[in-house]
Design a protein around this motif. Structure first.
Motif, PDB file in Angstrom:
ATOM      1  N   HIS A  12       0.797  -1.228   0.000  1.00 21.33           N
ATOM      2  CA  HIS A  12       0.000   0.000   0.000  1.00 21.33           C
ATOM      3  C   HIS A  12       0.833   1.283   0.000  1.00 21.33           C
ATOM      4  CE1 HIS A  12      -3.717  -2.203   0.356  1.00 21.33           C
ATOM      5  NE2 HIS A  12      -3.294  -2.824   1.434  1.00 21.33           N
ATOM      6  N   LYS A  13       2.045   1.217   0.524  1.00 23.51           N
ATOM      7  CA  LYS A  13       2.827   2.453   0.669  1.00 23.51           C
ATOM      8  C   LYS A  13       4.061   2.521  -0.225  1.00 23.51           C
ATOM      9  CE  LYS A  13       1.471   3.436   5.461  1.00 23.51           C
ATOM     10  NZ  LYS A  13       0.821   4.736   5.127  1.00 23.51           N
ATOM     11  N   ALA A  14       4.603   1.366  -0.621  1.00 19.02           N
ATOM     12  CA  ALA A  14       5.851   1.372  -1.398  1.00 19.02           C
ATOM     13  C   ALA A  14       5.545   1.338  -2.890  1.00 19.02           C
ATOM     14  CB  ALA A  14       6.732   0.190  -0.982  1.00 19.02           C
ATOM     15  N   ARG A  15       4.832   2.338  -3.366  1.00 17.45           N
ATOM     16  CA  ARG A  15       4.431   2.372  -4.774  1.00 17.45           C
ATOM     17  C   ARG A  15       5.612   2.609  -5.709  1.00 17.45           C
ATOM     18  NH1 ARG A  15      -1.162   2.702  -5.204  1.00 17.45           N
ATOM     19  NH2 ARG A  15      -1.997   1.644  -3.340  1.00 17.45           N
ATOM     20  N   PHE A  16       6.736   2.994  -5.160  1.00 22.65           N
ATOM     21  CA  PHE A  16       7.939   3.226  -5.967  1.00 22.65           C
ATOM     22  C   PHE A  16       8.596   1.906  -6.394  1.00 22.65           C
ATOM     23  CE2 PHE A  16       8.911   3.267  -1.468  1.00 22.65           C
ATOM     24  CZ  PHE A  16       9.945   2.368  -1.345  1.00 22.65           C
ATOM     25  N   LEU A  17       8.237   0.795  -5.736  1.00 26.44           N
ATOM     26  CA  LEU A  17       8.838  -0.494  -6.060  1.00 26.44           C
ATOM     27  C   LEU A  17       8.262  -1.063  -7.357  1.00 26.44           C
ATOM     28  CD1 LEU A  17       8.913  -2.199  -2.539  1.00 26.44           C
ATOM     29  CD2 LEU A  17      10.845  -1.235  -3.792  1.00 26.44           C
ATOM     30  N   GLU A  18       9.109  -1.684  -8.146  1.00 20.95           N
ATOM     31  CA  GLU A  18       8.646  -2.318  -9.377  1.00 20.95           C
ATOM     32  C   GLU A  18       7.887  -3.604  -9.090  1.00 20.95           C
ATOM     33  OE1 GLU A  18      11.754  -2.824 -12.226  1.00 20.95           O
ATOM     34  OE2 GLU A  18      12.542  -0.813 -11.905  1.00 20.95           O
ATOM     35  N   CYS A  19       8.253  -4.292  -8.017  1.00 21.19           N
ATOM     36  CA  CYS A  19       7.576  -5.549  -7.691  1.00 21.19           C
ATOM     37  C   CYS A  19       7.674  -5.804  -6.196  1.00 21.19           C
ATOM     38  CB  CYS A  19       8.211  -6.721  -8.447  1.00 21.19           C
ATOM     39  SG  CYS A  19       7.407  -8.318  -8.139  1.00 21.19           S
ATOM     40  N   VAL A  20       6.546  -6.188  -5.591  1.00 22.31           N
ATOM     41  CA  VAL A  20       6.524  -6.725  -4.233  1.00 22.31           C
ATOM     42  C   VAL A  20       6.211  -8.210  -4.376  1.00 22.31           C
ATOM     43  CG1 VAL A  20       5.412  -6.714  -1.978  1.00 22.31           C
ATOM     44  CG2 VAL A  20       5.810  -4.550  -3.196  1.00 22.31           C
ATOM     45  N   GLN A  21       7.196  -9.019  -4.088  1.00 19.40           N
ATOM     46  CA  GLN A  21       7.089 -10.465  -4.280  1.00 19.40           C
ATOM     47  C   GLN A  21       6.952 -11.154  -2.930  1.00 19.40           C
ATOM     48  OE1 GLN A  21      10.640 -13.007  -4.782  1.00 19.40           O
ATOM     49  NE2 GLN A  21       9.992 -13.249  -6.905  1.00 19.40           N
ATOM     50  N   VAL A  22       6.240 -12.269  -2.925  1.00 22.21           N
ATOM     51  CA  VAL A  22       6.217 -13.154  -1.761  1.00 22.21           C
ATOM     52  C   VAL A  22       6.987 -14.419  -2.109  1.00 22.21           C
ATOM     53  CG1 VAL A  22       4.777 -14.647  -0.305  1.00 22.21           C
ATOM     54  CG2 VAL A  22       4.091 -12.288  -0.727  1.00 22.21           C
ATOM     55  N   THR A  23       7.868 -14.836  -1.216  1.00 23.43           N
ATOM     56  CA  THR A  23       8.578 -16.104  -1.347  1.00 23.43           C
ATOM     57  C   THR A  23       8.064 -17.062  -0.282  1.00 23.43           C
ATOM     58  OG1 THR A  23      10.601 -15.148  -2.278  1.00 23.43           O
ATOM     59  CG2 THR A  23      10.812 -17.266  -1.153  1.00 23.43           C
ATOM     60  N   THR A  24       7.676 -18.247  -0.707  1.00 22.83           N
ATOM     61  CA  THR A  24       7.198 -19.277   0.220  1.00 22.83           C
ATOM     62  C   THR A  24       8.091 -20.501   0.118  1.00 22.83           C
ATOM     63  OG1 THR A  24       4.889 -18.560   0.135  1.00 22.83           O
ATOM     64  CG2 THR A  24       5.290 -20.846   0.774  1.00 22.83           C
ATOM     65  N   VAL A  25       8.596 -20.947   1.248  1.00 19.90           N
ATOM     66  CA  VAL A  25       9.336 -22.205   1.305  1.00 19.90           C
ATOM     67  C   VAL A  25       8.321 -23.313   1.566  1.00 19.90           C
ATOM     68  CG1 VAL A  25      11.136 -23.518   2.475  1.00 19.90           C
ATOM     69  CG2 VAL A  25      11.397 -21.052   2.150  1.00 19.90           C
ATOM     70  N   VAL A  26       8.144 -24.173   0.591  1.00 18.93           N
ATOM     71  CA  VAL A  26       7.132 -25.228   0.693  1.00 18.93           C
ATOM     72  C   VAL A  26       7.722 -26.406   1.466  1.00 18.93           C
ATOM     73  CG1 VAL A  26       5.581 -26.750  -0.580  1.00 18.93           C
ATOM     74  CG2 VAL A  26       6.130 -24.478  -1.496  1.00 18.93           C
ATOM     75  N   HIS A  27       7.004 -26.803   2.520  1.00 19.36           N
ATOM     76  CA  HIS A  27       7.441 -27.917   3.360  1.00 19.36           C
ATOM     77  C   HIS A  27       6.244 -28.806   3.669  1.00 19.36           C
ATOM     78  CE1 HIS A  27       5.743 -25.887   6.941  1.00 19.36           C
ATOM     79  NE2 HIS A  27       6.273 -24.776   6.446  1.00 19.36           N
ATOM     80  N   SER A  28       6.478 -29.866   4.414  1.00 22.20           N
ATOM     81  CA  SER A  28       5.412 -30.840   4.655  1.00 22.20           C
ATOM     82  C   SER A  28       4.239 -30.246   5.435  1.00 22.20           C
ATOM     83  CB  SER A  28       5.972 -32.047   5.409  1.00 22.20           C
ATOM     84  OG  SER A  28       6.485 -31.658   6.680  1.00 22.20           O
ATOM     85  N   GLY A  29       4.468 -29.149   6.140  1.00 23.61           N
ATOM     86  CA  GLY A  29       3.404 -28.556   6.936  1.00 23.61           C
ATOM     87  C   GLY A  29       2.577 -27.514   6.226  1.00 23.61           C
ATOM     88  N   ASN A  30       2.950 -27.132   4.986  1.00 23.97           N
ATOM     89  CA  ASN A  30       2.142 -26.139   4.268  1.00 23.97           C
ATOM     90  C   ASN A  30       1.807 -26.533   2.843  1.00 23.97           C
ATOM     91  OD1 ASN A  30       4.500 -25.694   2.810  1.00 23.97           O
ATOM     92  ND2 ASN A  30       4.843 -23.619   3.569  1.00 23.97           N
ATOM     93  N   VAL A  31       2.266 -27.683   2.374  1.00 28.53           N
ATOM     94  CA  VAL A  31       2.042 -28.068   0.983  1.00 28.53           C
ATOM     95  C   VAL A  31       0.565 -28.261   0.669  1.00 28.53           C
ATOM     96  CG1 VAL A  31       2.305 -30.563   1.405  1.00 28.53           C
ATOM     97  CG2 VAL A  31       2.879 -29.605  -0.846  1.00 28.53           C
TER      98      VAL A  31
END
Length: 430
Positions: free
Chosen positions: A169-188
């Motif tokens: 919402h505030k960092a509109r100057f960024l070209e991309c806000v990415q989420v990285t998820t480490v997939v493991h047995s508890g979230n797959v």
């Protein structure tokens, strides 16, 4: 996949392989990791660098030295063609982070950061803007329970989600806000739920990594988080499906060669490990390496006493000649060696001289080096097809992928080149 589809994929793999071989020869630096610190406000179970709040910060390279090294690299290589990926540890625990990166921005570097998101405030975002930051990747690993299972803190999830919302919402100057998820047995099993949540928040891209047997994940108590073959296939099938549907961009990064079923379908390029080819690193103590995810004996020099250009141009041969360095053990006889070249080097076991994990063999449901008669027969079929691939490849306009074997791709940290920053395997970096 049918025989014709296999031939087409192999043709594209061959083109990508020839391109990567050219890049090995040229070894043009386009991507530089700066491991700002091994200090972190978390102590994640999967952390490849075993970062923690107790990590000694007196070993971190002083900011003045980092700025000097950046200036030398800008002089020798040209800043405009290089992306700096700031990783750790948690970079935001370093007090002079934005002072250093303001200088990098002034020199003309494109830069981004990987963060666990827990320390982001409105003031932080103002500092990001003043320092000319281009992209950010925030690590989010499911709901509060799944996130805590990996990160060791239930509060960390709410703090990271708050930081992510602030960035969107505030960092509109960024070209991309990415989420990285480490997939493991508890979230797959919650990938669809996570997709809906992140897409609804207008996240720019979602990048999935597999939890790998490195760092703390080699500890017996943490191995329960590693994916099974069925869970890995479930994750890859999910990525293929979402990429076909469109919407929020989803990509699977890092790790290794996935075989003909998934190569070219779960990411915009075909697998290769670019460590030491067009990716280099300045580690937290000034050592020069290929990638901060590699074991700590894998260093090529010291930026405190040597010029990065000299080290880059005269060493790193073990990364650029993988035929003699890594074609050993079960890899030596593998049909897919020339496309995989031993997999991602952060997974290479230097004691046994083989990968700690082979994604292709895992998907086949077998241990390293154990070929069934049926697999040997199919391997022979594909091997004979390969003799004709150069002819097929030259007569066909086969798509190699949106970046081919471009600069940030295939790394222990690769995100969208000039869009989102590859993550290392430190606490902040996946």
């Amino acid at each position: 996949m049918g025989l014709i589809a296999d031939c087409l994929t192999l043709g594209s793999l061959s083109r990508a392989k020839r391109q990567f071989d050219r890049e090995k020869h040229e070894h043009r630096l386009t991507y530089l990791f700066w491991e700002a610190t091994l200090g972190c406000n978390l102590a994640c179970r999967h952390c490849g660098s075993r970062c923690s709040p107790a990590a000694a910060r007196d070993c971190d390279l002083p900011g003045g030295e980092v700025k000097r090294i950046f200036r030398e690299i800008a002089e020798d290589f040209g800043a405009a063609g290089i992306t700096i990926a700031v990783t750790g540890g948690e970079p935001l625990t370093r007090g002079d982070l934005f002072e250093v990166m303001s200088e990098a921005h002034r020199l003309g570097f494109y830069w981004g950061m990987v963060t666990n998101g827990t320390l982001i405030t409105s003031q932080t975002i103002d500092q990001m803007a003043r320092a000319g930051m281009n992209t950010v990747s925030v690590s989010i690993d499911g709901d509060a329970r799944a996130h805590a299972l990996l990160r060791g803190s239930r509060r960390a999830y709410e703090q990271a989600m708050r930081g992510l919302r602030l960035l969107i919402h505030k960092a509109r100057f960024l070209e991309c806000v990415q989420v990285t998820t480490v997939v493991h047995s508890g979230n797959v099993d919650m990938l669809e739920e996570m997709y809906d949540r992140f897409a609804g928040m207008a996240v720019g891209e979602w990048r999935l990594l597999m939890v790998d047997p490195i760092g703390r994940m080699k500890d017996p108590a943490n191995r329960e988080l590693l994916l099974s073959r069925e869970q890995m296939a479930k994750m890859l099938d999910f990525v293929v499906r979402e990429r076909q549907i469109g919407g929020m961009p989803v990509t699977f990064e890092e790790s290794g060669f996935l075989g003909l079923k998934y190569e070219g379908r779960v990411r915009d390029y075909y697998f290769h490990c670019p460590a030491g080819v067009h990716i280099g690193s300045i580690l937290h103590d000034g050592k020069i390496g290929a990638c901060p995810s590699l074991e700590r004996h894998m260093v090529e020099g010291d930026a405190r006493t040597e010029r990065f250009r000299t080290v880059w141009n005269t060493r790193f041969q073990r990364y650029r000649d993988r035929e003699s360095t890594y074609r050993k053990g079960p890899c030596a006889a593998c049909r897919y060696w020339k496309y995989c070249e031993g997999g991602s080097l952060h997974l290479w076991d230097w004691q046994t001289q083989q990968p700690r994990m082979c994604h292709y063999r895992m998907l086949k449901g077998r241990d390293l080096g154990q070929w069934s008669d049926q697999e040997s027969y199919r391997d022979g079929q594909v091997r004979r097809q390969d003799d004709q691939l150069d002819l097929v490849d030259r007569r066909s306009d086969l798509r190699v992928g949106a970046g081919g074997s471009g600069p940030g791709e295939g790394c222990a940290a690769a995100g969208v080149w000039r869009g989102a920053v590859p993550a290392g395997r430190g606490s902040a970096g996946g």
